[in-house]
Design a protein around this motif. Structure first.
Motif, short mmCIF file in Angstrom:
data_model
loop_
_atom_site.label_atom_id
_atom_site.label_comp_id
_atom_site.label_asym_id
_atom_site.label_seq_id
_atom_site.Cartn_x
_atom_site.Cartn_y
_atom_site.Cartn_z
N LYS A 257 5.66 47.96 74.15
CA LYS A 257 6.77 47.27 74.81
C LYS A 257 8.10 47.59 74.12
O LYS A 257 9.13 47.76 74.77
CB LYS A 257 6.52 45.76 74.82
CG LYS A 257 5.36 45.34 75.73
CD LYS A 257 5.13 43.84 75.65
CE LYS A 257 3.94 43.41 76.51
NZ LYS A 257 3.70 41.96 76.44
N ILE A 258 8.08 47.67 72.77
CA ILE A 258 9.31 48.02 72.04
C ILE A 258 9.73 49.44 72.38
O ILE A 258 10.91 49.73 72.62
CB ILE A 258 9.07 47.86 70.53
CG1 ILE A 258 8.79 46.39 70.19
CG2 ILE A 258 10.27 48.36 69.75
CD1 ILE A 258 9.93 45.45 70.48
N GLN A 259 8.76 50.38 72.42
CA GLN A 259 9.10 51.78 72.75
C GLN A 259 9.67 51.89 74.16
O GLN A 259 10.66 52.60 74.39
CB GLN A 259 7.84 52.65 72.62
CG GLN A 259 7.36 52.81 71.19
CD GLN A 259 6.01 53.50 71.11
OE1 GLN A 259 5.15 53.32 71.99
NE2 GLN A 259 5.78 54.27 70.05
N GLN A 260 9.06 51.20 75.13
CA GLN A 260 9.56 51.25 76.50
C GLN A 260 10.98 50.69 76.60
O GLN A 260 11.84 51.24 77.29
CB GLN A 260 8.62 50.48 77.42
CG GLN A 260 7.25 51.14 77.60
CD GLN A 260 6.28 50.26 78.35
OE1 GLN A 260 6.50 49.05 78.52
NE2 GLN A 260 5.18 50.84 78.82
N ALA A 261 11.25 49.60 75.88
CA ALA A 261 12.58 48.99 75.91
C ALA A 261 13.62 49.94 75.30
O ALA A 261 14.73 50.09 75.82
CB ALA A 261 12.58 47.66 75.16
N LEU A 262 13.27 50.61 74.19
CA LEU A 262 14.21 51.55 73.55
C LEU A 262 14.51 52.72 74.47
O LEU A 262 15.66 53.19 74.56
CB LEU A 262 13.62 52.05 72.23
CG LEU A 262 13.52 51.01 71.10
CD1 LEU A 262 12.75 51.58 69.92
CD2 LEU A 262 14.90 50.53 70.66
#
Length: 306
Positions: free
Chosen positions: A41-46
Motif C-alpha cells: 500500500k505504501i509503494q502504490q501510494a508513492l
C-alpha cells in the motif's frame, strides 16, 4: 493499538490496516527488510504521488529502492528524511489521500406490527347478481355491394410556352496588350510535428554498470539522493526546446559541467571509495524553465546479486 480510539487513519487507502494503524499509533515502523500488504500500500501510494519504484514496482517488499522513494517523499514534504515509515510519514500520506467524505449513518428500521388475524373476513353481499337469460345469436341483414361510378377521363390541352428570340452573342475583342501574370502569395505548408519517442533505458551500460533508477528534474537548482556503488554514471537528457549550461556536483567533492542541447544525452561519471555509498547529486543550470530527465547506472544496485 486500538482501531476506533479516535486516533485512526482516515483515508480509504490506509484505514483499517492493523500494521499501518500501529505505525500511526507509534507502536511500530516500516523499514527496509519488511514485507506484506502494508508495504505494498505504501509503494502504490508513492507511485501515485510521483515517487516511482521503477525496478521492483508495488511488490510488497521494502527494498533499497522503496527506501529511496520514501526518502524522496519525506524531503519533498519537509519531513525528517530517514527512509522509515513512522507515525509522521504515514500521517502525511493519509492526509493526501483523505477525501473528507464519511459513510452516512444508518438508523434502525422498526418492523411494522402484523395483525394476529390470519385472514381478513369479507361479509358476503346479500344482493346476488341477476342471471342473464339465454338469447340466441342475432344475424345482421345482408347488404348488396354497391359499385362506385367511374369518372370520365378529361384530356388536358397542351400549352405552348413562347420562347424569346435568340440574339447573337458578341465575341469579346482581342486586346493586343501584353498579359501581366497575377501576383500570388506563396502558401507555407507546415509539416506535422511528431511527438518525441520515449526511449527505454538499457539495463547495462558499456562498462557493465546496471540501471539503478531514473526521474525528472525541473527548475534552475535541484538535487536527489541514491544508494549506489563505487562507480556510477549519471545520464542527463534535456527535454526543453532551449539549450542550457548544467553543472553536476556530488557529496564526494567532484564537480562537472556541460552544455545540454535539446533532446540530447550527456553522461557524467563519478567514483567513490566505498560501497555501498549514499550518493547526493546537486544539479545547477542557467534555465529556470528547464526540464531534465536523468538516469543513474551503478556497478552495485540494492537488492540485486552481483
Amino acid at each position: 493499538m486500538t482501531i476506533g480510539d479516535g486516533h485512526d487513519l482516515r483515508s480509504s487507502r490506509f484505514a483499517g490496516d492493523e500494521v499501518l494503524e500501529g505505525c500511526y499509533d507509534k507502536e511500530r515502523v516500516l523499514q527496509r527488510g519488511d514485507s506484506g500488504s502494508a508495504v505494498r500500500k505504501i509503494q502504490q501510494a508513492l507511485i501515485v504521488l510521483g515517487f516511482p519504484v521503477p525496478e521492483v514496482g508495488a511488490n510488497g517488499i521494502f527494498s533499497g529502492e522503496t527506501e529511496l522513494a520514501v526518502r524522496s517523499y519525506q524531503e519533498a514534504r519537509g519531513l525528517k528524511v530517514d527512509g522509515i515509515v513512522g507515525s509522521v510519514t504515514i500521517g502525511s500520506l493519509d492526509e493526501e489521500f483523505f477525501t473528507g467524505t464519511q459513510k452516512p449513518s444508518v438508523s434502525p428500521v422498526t418492523e411494522p406490527q402484523v395483525s394476529e388475524v390470519p385472514t381478513p373476513l369479507f361479509p358476503e353481499s346479500p344482493v346476488r347478481s341477476p342471471r342473464a337469460s339465454p338469447v340466441g345469436p342475432v344475424r345482421a341483414p345482408e347488404v348488396q355491394p354497391v359499385s362506385a361510378p367511374k369518372a370520365p377521363r378529361v384530356e388536358v390541352p397542351a400549352v405552348k410556352i413562347p420562347q424569346p428570340p435568340t440574339a447573337p452573342i458578341a465575341e469579346p475583342p482581342i486586346l493586343t496588350t501584353q498579359a501581366v501574370p497575377l501576383e500570388q502569395t506563396p502558401v507555407h505548408v507546415r509539416r506535422p510535428i511528431t511527438p518525441p519517442l520515449t526511449r527505454l533505458p538499457p539495463t547495462v551500460d558499456s562498462k557493465g554498470r546496471k540501471f539503478h533508477t531514473a526521474g525528472t528534474l525541473s527548475g534552475s537548482d535541484s538535487s536527489f539522493e541514491a544508494e549506489a556503488g563505487k562507480s556510477v554514471r549519471l545520464e542527463l537528457n534535456n527535454l526543453n526546446v532551449k539549450e542550457s549550461n548544467v553543472m553536476v556536483k556530488t557529496n564526494t567533492g567532484e564537480a562537472k559541467e556541460s552544455v545540454l542541447l535539446p533532446d540530447t544525452l550527456v553522461n557524467f561519471e563519478f567514483t567513490a571509495i566505498e560501497e555501498p555509498f549514499i550518493w547526493r547529486f546537486y544539479i545547477e543550470n542557467d534555465n529556470e524553465d528547464s526540464l531534465i530527465e536523468w538516469r543513474l547506472y551503478s556497478n552495485w544496485v540494492p537488492g540485486k546479486s552481483e
